[in-house]
Motif scaffolding. Structure first.
Motif, PDB file in Angstrom:
ATOM      1  N   ILE A 248     -20.140   0.889   0.100  1.00  0.00           N
ATOM      2  CA  ILE A 248     -21.603   0.955  -0.008  1.00  0.00           C
ATOM      3  C   ILE A 248     -22.051   2.362  -0.363  1.00  0.00           C
ATOM      4  CG2 ILE A 248     -23.742   0.812   1.344  1.00  0.00           C
ATOM      5  CD1 ILE A 248     -22.476  -1.516   2.861  1.00  0.00           C
ATOM      6  N   SER A 249     -21.357   3.377   0.140  1.00  0.00           N
ATOM      7  CA  SER A 249     -21.728   4.765  -0.151  1.00  0.00           C
ATOM      8  C   SER A 249     -21.132   5.262  -1.462  1.00  0.00           C
ATOM      9  CB  SER A 249     -21.317   5.675   1.004  1.00  0.00           C
ATOM     10  OG  SER A 249     -19.919   5.618   1.201  1.00  0.00           O
ATOM     11  N   GLY A 250     -20.458   4.389  -2.211  1.00  0.00           N
ATOM     12  CA  GLY A 250     -19.952   4.748  -3.538  1.00  0.00           C
ATOM     13  C   GLY A 250     -18.561   5.355  -3.563  1.00  0.00           C
ATOM     14  N   GLU A 251     -17.853   5.317  -2.444  1.00  0.00           N
ATOM     15  CA  GLU A 251     -16.515   5.897  -2.401  1.00  0.00           C
ATOM     16  C   GLU A 251     -15.455   4.879  -2.802  1.00  0.00           C
ATOM     17  OE1 GLU A 251     -15.602   7.989   1.202  1.00  0.00           O
ATOM     18  OE2 GLU A 251     -17.658   8.686   1.416  1.00  0.00           O
ATOM     19  N   LYS A 252     -14.348   5.378  -3.363  1.00  0.00           N
ATOM     20  CA  LYS A 252     -13.239   4.515  -3.773  1.00  0.00           C
ATOM     21  C   LYS A 252     -12.515   3.988  -2.530  1.00  0.00           C
ATOM     22  CE  LYS A 252      -9.067   4.755  -6.673  1.00  0.00           C
ATOM     23  NZ  LYS A 252      -8.302   3.801  -5.983  1.00  0.00           N
ATOM     24  N   VAL A 253     -12.157   2.720  -2.576  1.00  0.00           N
ATOM     25  CA  VAL A 253     -11.389   2.122  -1.488  1.00  0.00           C
ATOM     26  C   VAL A 253      -9.910   2.341  -1.792  1.00  0.00           C
ATOM     27  CG1 VAL A 253     -10.827  -0.008  -0.262  1.00  0.00           C
ATOM     28  CG2 VAL A 253     -13.153   0.370  -1.097  1.00  0.00           C
ATOM     29  N   GLU A 254      -9.205   2.977  -0.862  1.00  0.00           N
ATOM     30  CA  GLU A 254      -7.782   3.257  -1.056  1.00  0.00           C
ATOM     31  C   GLU A 254      -6.953   2.441  -0.076  1.00  0.00           C
ATOM     32  OE1 GLU A 254      -6.685   7.385  -1.350  1.00  0.00           O
ATOM     33  OE2 GLU A 254      -8.719   7.930  -1.958  1.00  0.00           O
ATOM     34  N   PHE A 255      -5.865   1.863  -0.591  1.00  0.00           N
ATOM     35  CA  PHE A 255      -4.940   1.104   0.245  1.00  0.00           C
ATOM     36  C   PHE A 255      -3.657   1.910   0.364  1.00  0.00           C
ATOM     37  CE2 PHE A 255      -7.777  -2.029  -1.571  1.00  0.00           C
ATOM     38  CZ  PHE A 255      -8.081  -2.814  -0.479  1.00  0.00           C
ATOM     39  N   HIS A 256      -3.151   2.028   1.568  1.00  0.00           N
ATOM     40  CA  HIS A 256      -1.936   2.792   1.822  1.00  0.00           C
ATOM     41  C   HIS A 256      -0.805   1.837   2.167  1.00  0.00           C
ATOM     42  CE1 HIS A 256      -4.231   6.531   1.935  1.00  0.00           C
ATOM     43  NE2 HIS A 256      -5.160   5.838   2.602  1.00  0.00           N
ATOM     44  N   SER A 257       0.349   2.055   1.585  1.00  0.00           N
ATOM     45  CA  SER A 257       1.488   1.206   1.934  1.00  0.00           C
ATOM     46  C   SER A 257       1.968   1.587   3.331  1.00  0.00           C
ATOM     47  CB  SER A 257       2.611   1.366   0.911  1.00  0.00           C
ATOM     48  OG  SER A 257       3.038   2.707   0.865  1.00  0.00           O
ATOM     49  N   LYS A 258       2.456   0.598   4.029  1.00  0.00           N
ATOM     50  CA  LYS A 258       2.935   0.813   5.392  1.00  0.00           C
ATOM     51  C   LYS A 258       4.381   0.368   5.484  1.00  0.00           C
ATOM     52  CE  LYS A 258      -1.642   0.050   7.280  1.00  0.00           C
ATOM     53  NZ  LYS A 258      -2.331   0.096   6.028  1.00  0.00           N
ATOM     54  N   LYS A 259       5.169   1.144   6.188  1.00  0.00           N
ATOM     55  CA  LYS A 259       6.571   0.777   6.313  1.00  0.00           C
ATOM     56  C   LYS A 259       6.766  -0.109   7.533  1.00  0.00           C
ATOM     57  CE  LYS A 259       8.786   4.288   8.898  1.00  0.00           C
ATOM     58  NZ  LYS A 259       9.494   5.450   9.117  1.00  0.00           N
TER      59      LYS A 259
ATOM     60  N   LEU B 209      -9.593  -8.524  -5.446  1.00  0.00           N
ATOM     61  CA  LEU B 209     -10.811  -8.209  -6.199  1.00  0.00           C
ATOM     62  C   LEU B 209     -11.166  -6.727  -6.103  1.00  0.00           C
ATOM     63  CD1 LEU B 209     -13.014 -11.324  -5.341  1.00  0.00           C
ATOM     64  CD2 LEU B 209     -11.856 -10.817  -7.514  1.00  0.00           C
ATOM     65  N   ILE B 210     -10.990  -6.137  -4.916  1.00  0.00           N
ATOM     66  CA  ILE B 210     -11.266  -4.704  -4.752  1.00  0.00           C
ATOM     67  C   ILE B 210     -10.364  -3.881  -5.660  1.00  0.00           C
ATOM     68  CG2 ILE B 210     -11.066  -2.762  -3.131  1.00  0.00           C
ATOM     69  CD1 ILE B 210     -12.027  -4.745  -0.934  1.00  0.00           C
ATOM     70  N   LYS B 211      -9.074  -4.225  -5.708  1.00  0.00           N
ATOM     71  CA  LYS B 211      -8.131  -3.494  -6.556  1.00  0.00           C
ATOM     72  C   LYS B 211      -8.387  -3.761  -8.042  1.00  0.00           C
ATOM     73  CE  LYS B 211      -4.226  -3.096  -3.375  1.00  0.00           C
ATOM     74  NZ  LYS B 211      -2.834  -3.486  -3.132  1.00  0.00           N
ATOM     75  N   ARG B 212      -8.603  -5.014  -8.391  1.00  0.00           N
ATOM     76  CA  ARG B 212      -8.752  -5.425  -9.795  1.00  0.00           C
ATOM     77  C   ARG B 212      -9.991  -4.816 -10.449  1.00  0.00           C
ATOM     78  NH1 ARG B 212      -8.000  -6.837 -14.634  1.00  0.00           N
ATOM     79  NH2 ARG B 212      -8.183  -8.958 -15.346  1.00  0.00           N
ATOM     80  N   PHE B 213     -11.119  -4.831  -9.716  1.00  0.00           N
ATOM     81  CA  PHE B 213     -12.377  -4.364 -10.291  1.00  0.00           C
ATOM     82  C   PHE B 213     -12.815  -3.008  -9.755  1.00  0.00           C
ATOM     83  CE2 PHE B 213     -12.532  -9.032 -10.612  1.00  0.00           C
ATOM     84  CZ  PHE B 213     -12.609  -9.137 -11.995  1.00  0.00           C
TER      85      PHE B 213
ATOM     86  N   CYS C  68      -3.310   9.973  12.218  1.00  0.00           N
ATOM     87  CA  CYS C  68      -3.362   8.517  12.249  1.00  0.00           C
ATOM     88  C   CYS C  68      -2.474   7.949  11.153  1.00  0.00           C
ATOM     89  CB  CYS C  68      -4.803   8.053  12.045  1.00  0.00           C
ATOM     90  SG  CYS C  68      -4.993   6.279  12.080  1.00  0.00           S
ATOM     91  N   GLU C  69      -1.731   6.877  11.491  1.00  0.00           N
ATOM     92  CA  GLU C  69      -0.862   6.237  10.503  1.00  0.00           C
ATOM     93  C   GLU C  69      -1.637   5.329   9.568  1.00  0.00           C
ATOM     94  OE1 GLU C  69       2.285   4.326  12.640  1.00  0.00           O
ATOM     95  OE2 GLU C  69       2.819   6.158  13.678  1.00  0.00           O
ATOM     96  N   ALA C  70      -2.878   5.046   9.886  1.00  0.00           N
ATOM     97  CA  ALA C  70      -3.748   4.227   9.036  1.00  0.00           C
ATOM     98  C   ALA C  70      -5.039   5.021   8.826  1.00  0.00           C
ATOM     99  CB  ALA C  70      -4.026   2.884   9.680  1.00  0.00           C
ATOM    100  N   PRO C  71      -4.985   6.048   7.978  1.00  0.00           N
ATOM    101  CA  PRO C  71      -6.123   6.957   7.862  1.00  0.00           C
ATOM    102  C   PRO C  71      -7.346   6.309   7.223  1.00  0.00           C
ATOM    103  CG  PRO C  71      -4.523   7.443   6.167  1.00  0.00           C
ATOM    104  CD  PRO C  71      -3.905   6.396   7.060  1.00  0.00           C
ATOM    105  N   ASN C  72      -8.496   6.821   7.581  1.00  0.00           N
ATOM    106  CA  ASN C  72      -9.750   6.446   6.953  1.00  0.00           C
ATOM    107  C   ASN C  72     -10.044   7.524   5.926  1.00  0.00           C
ATOM    108  OD1 ASN C  72     -12.417   6.090   6.243  1.00  0.00           O
ATOM    109  ND2 ASN C  72     -13.102   5.632   8.312  1.00  0.00           N
ATOM    110  N   ASP C  73     -10.091   7.145   4.655  1.00  0.00           N
ATOM    111  CA  ASP C  73     -10.259   8.124   3.583  1.00  0.00           C
ATOM    112  C   ASP C  73     -11.719   8.408   3.268  1.00  0.00           C
ATOM    113  OD1 ASP C  73      -7.477   8.417   3.161  1.00  0.00           O
ATOM    114  OD2 ASP C  73      -7.454   6.548   2.041  1.00  0.00           O
TER     115      ASP C  73
END
Length: 169
Positions: free
Chosen positions: A98-109, A89-93, A21-26
């Protein structure tokens, strides 16, 4: 009946390779089927908001495409602003799920196919008065004719998956 080899040769694909997937769920922690109840509740609440805000109204959508009303542009603009603030806000703080996992953002071309897809999407939205989000709220509100739009969206998605390898990037 076509064999797998014939389908692979015809569509220039390899079905034995795993799909990436080009937009993976981490997400690392798997969710049980009961965990999905929270998504059902949020979806129902979201649908109620769509109905009350007239976002599912074919008339409102036609007003937007005819440039006769600011209503839908205001809703879409508000959603973009809320999304931008939420991501900031997600990135800044370093807000976690909810399950305590880090939210990761992926750059897209950028790919020019996104422009073509956007134009086809907008055309379909203007013709049918429905985009994928409100389709289910429209059906739930009794607009059963929208089932044809849902089936068309599913067919379009399937067709894209079939032809993806031969479409422009």
């Amino acid at each position: 009946m076509n064999t797998v080899k014939e389908i692979e040769a015809k569509n220039d694909i390899n079905l034995s390779e795993p799909f990436v997937c080009e937009a993976p769920n981490d997400m690392k922690k798997p969710e049980s089927w009961t965990d999905n109840i929270k998504y059902l509740i949020v979806g129902i609440l979201f649908g109620i908001v769509f109905v009350k805000a007239e976002i599912i109204s074919w008339f409102r959508i036609q007003e937007m495409f005819r440039l006769q009303s600011f209503h839908m542009y205001g809703v879409i603009g508000s959603a973009v602003v809320v999304g931008m603030i939420s991501v900031f806000l997600i990135k800044r703080f370093n807000i976690k799920t909810i399950s305590g996992e880090k939210v990761e953002f992926h750059s897209k071309k950028f790919q020019k196919g996104q422009v073509y897809g956007g134009l086809i999407f907008g055309l379909g939205w203007a013709i049918t008065g429905a985009c994928p989000g409100p389709i289910f709220a429209q059906i739930g509100s009794g607009y059963v004719v929208v089932i044809a739009t849902l089936l068309s969206a599913i067919a379009g998605t399937w067709t894209y998956g079939l032809l993806k390898g031969r479409l422009p990037n």
